[in-house]
Design a protein around this motif. Sequence first.
Motif: not given
Length: 404
Positions: A227-231, A241-258, A260-265
Amino acid sequence: MSAVCLPERLKPLLTHIEPLLAQAAQYQLGEAVTVTVQQSDVVDICVDSRSFSLSFAQAVPTDMAQIESHLVVCDHWSESTDVAAIQRLVAANPALIVCGFPVQGGVFDIWHHHGEARAVYCHQAGDTEAVRAMLLAALALDYPIEDAVTLARAYARYVQLHDNKQWPLTREVFPRPMTANHPEIMTLGWQSKEVAVAPFAATDAEHLTLYPVVDSAEWVERLLELGVKSTQLRIKDPQDPALEAQIAQIIAAGDAHQAQVFVNDYWQLAIDHQAYGIHLGQEDLETADLTQIQQAGLRLGLSTHGYYEILRAAEFSPSYIALGHIFPTTTKDMPSKPQGLSRLALYQQLIGQDFPTVAIGGIDLSRAGSVWRTGVSSVAVVRAVTQAADTGAAVDAFNQLLVR
């Protein structure tokens, strides 16, 4: 214990320094400072185990190499000098501070920062004696040079406007940092490395209250399911090597849960994958393509570590301003000292309701209540969630506490 030793000729500054240090003690802004007077040409300042000297000059020394052993503050100007020349001179001399440099309609205060000159500007200069006093008081309280200079001008303006020796608290008396977004930068002739940018999209402050910062997509997904709404995803290794895949993964998860998911740097990847937001440090303001980030519709969070950086961040109208680090932390190497609750409260007062704020650094459940009472919009946590025996219970406990 810290100490300031004044030359006899600067003894009149005590009418400002003594009440300022008394207020600093009341606000718990640093160690106690003793003030003495000596027969000397320079001011000697001791903070913790570090000592340095400072002198005030009527004009820029002709040979800066002769005074590298101490700081030199030039604060009297009989005639105007080329702004670009002064900017180059300060950029080349780490020991030089320029205060009250006259320009069209106001004054610059300029100092050296990692091979470049930085400045604040205001239309009302205030009294030179007030500037000197607050500069010395702030340095003795272990504020960095950029904060000491900024506070000095704010204090002088407060005294001028209100005829009262009061620690500056509200943004109206503070000078504005010279950035590409300053409306008068071209007229004033200041050269900036940044690029002017429009305000960034707003974030939902009501969903920003608990803000875990974690190092894997798995953690992001786990928190969103609780239930966390921002992370924020903070992966320190850009070669992962998994950096881009992880970023894509969290963005999809943020969309699914509506959420606010931020990427650092990693702003380029954040744009490529249409992230909700990006979090950047102060050093990124001159290197990241802020225009591209803004035009892509990403929210922007900016790290700050004191007065000047807060005011500089505000010039770019970010989605939120992070204030840190509040307590000692082992999760990230920090160039600055912990700010503490008292300074945090003053920073929050400075920002007011202009931007959402995120307190970060060494905050656990036992400290979160006192941090929250300073008025910040959000509390960022790391180990308090990731190392909790029961992550769900920890999230629930924070959510129950962070209610206003």
